[in-house]
Design a protein around this motif. Structure first.
Motif, PDB file in Angstrom:
ATOM      1  N   VAL A 162       3.314  10.496  -9.421  1.00  0.00           N
ATOM      2  CA  VAL A 162       2.564  10.880 -10.628  1.00  0.00           C
ATOM      3  C   VAL A 162       1.922  12.258 -10.432  1.00  0.00           C
ATOM      4  N   SER A 163       1.310  12.475  -9.264  1.00  0.00           N
ATOM      5  CA  SER A 163       0.684  13.778  -8.978  1.00  0.00           C
ATOM      6  C   SER A 163       1.724  14.893  -8.977  1.00  0.00           C
ATOM      7  N   ALA A 206       2.327   1.767  -3.448  1.00  0.00           N
ATOM      8  CA  ALA A 206       1.299   2.270  -4.376  1.00  0.00           C
ATOM      9  C   ALA A 206       1.020   3.751  -4.117  1.00  0.00           C
ATOM     10  N   THR A 207       0.940   4.131  -2.849  1.00  0.00           N
ATOM     11  CA  THR A 207       0.705   5.536  -2.509  1.00  0.00           C
ATOM     12  C   THR A 207       1.863   6.402  -2.968  1.00  0.00           C
ATOM     13  N   SER A 208       3.086   5.926  -2.780  1.00  0.00           N
ATOM     14  CA  SER A 208       4.272   6.677  -3.216  1.00  0.00           C
ATOM     15  C   SER A 208       4.270   6.869  -4.727  1.00  0.00           C
ATOM     16  N   ARG A 209       3.896   5.823  -5.453  1.00  0.00           N
ATOM     17  CA  ARG A 209       3.845   5.938  -6.916  1.00  0.00           C
ATOM     18  C   ARG A 209       2.780   6.947  -7.343  1.00  0.00           C
ATOM     19  N   ASN A 210       1.617   6.907  -6.697  1.00  0.00           N
ATOM     20  CA  ASN A 210       0.557   7.867  -7.018  1.00  0.00           C
ATOM     21  C   ASN A 210       1.000   9.289  -6.703  1.00  0.00           C
ATOM     22  N   ASN A 211       1.695   9.473  -5.587  1.00  0.00           N
ATOM     23  CA  ASN A 211       2.198  10.805  -5.232  1.00  0.00           C
ATOM     24  C   ASN A 211       3.211  11.294  -6.258  1.00  0.00           C
ATOM     25  N   ASP A 242      -4.907  16.503 -14.876  1.00  0.00           N
ATOM     26  CA  ASP A 242      -5.834  15.370 -14.962  1.00  0.00           C
ATOM     27  C   ASP A 242      -7.040  15.570 -14.028  1.00  0.00           C
ATOM     28  N   LYS A 245       0.830  -1.208   0.000  1.00  0.00           N
ATOM     29  CA  LYS A 245       0.000   0.000   0.000  1.00  0.00           C
ATOM     30  C   LYS A 245       0.864   1.258   0.000  1.00  0.00           C
TER      31      LYS A 245
END
Length: 142
Positions: free
Chosen positions: A95-96, A88-93, A129, A85
């Motif tokens: 991208v943001s 996944a959160t780090s990857r989403n951050n 986005d 988790k």
């Protein structure tokens, strides 16, 4: 190679894999482990999936070691889930963050107020986005 021969080849590969898996017996595993006594040293992760035998301790006696092993396995599973988790959160951050950086670069690159407004109205929502972008402008007292 036509579709039928590809399908046949796939079935043959599955059959060979099944024969090889069936050929792996308890005796073969035991023989391999006897020949490779350092197997668990080289592959310590496998110890986490093996089920140790339950010891008969007598009536009213609790096998505390088994309890601790089960708790540690549970903790490891929970920590692995938390790790996935977090990743996944780090990857989403990331991208943001990339989107925000691209939007800022586009805004900074505007050569005039009109270009700035064009970036705001035409590009910013897609760069971030998001569905919509709001912009407020205050006039000074002068």
């Amino acid at each position: 190679m036509d579709e039928r021969s590809v399908e046949q080849s796939g079935r043959q590969g599955e059959a060979v894999a099944k024969v090889k898996a069936d050929a792996l017996t308890d005796a073969a595993v035991l023989t391999y482990l006897r020949r490779n006594p350092d197997f668990l040293v080289r592959h310590p992760d496998i110890a986490g999936v093996l089920i140790p035998p339950v010891r008969a301790m007598g009536e009213g006696v609790v096998d505390l070691q088994q309890f601790i092993v089960q708790k540690l396995r549970s903790d490891i599973s929970r920590l692995k889930l938390n790790q996935r988790k977090l990743i996944a959160t780090s990857r989403n951050n990331l991208v943001s963050q990339g989107r925000v950086h691209a939007a800022i670069i586009a805004l900074i690159g505007a050569r005039s107020f009109e270009d700035f407004i064009t970036v705001l109205t035409d590009e910013l929502a897609s760069l971030l986005d998001v569905d919509a972008v709001g912009f407020c402008l205050e006039a000074s007292g002068e």
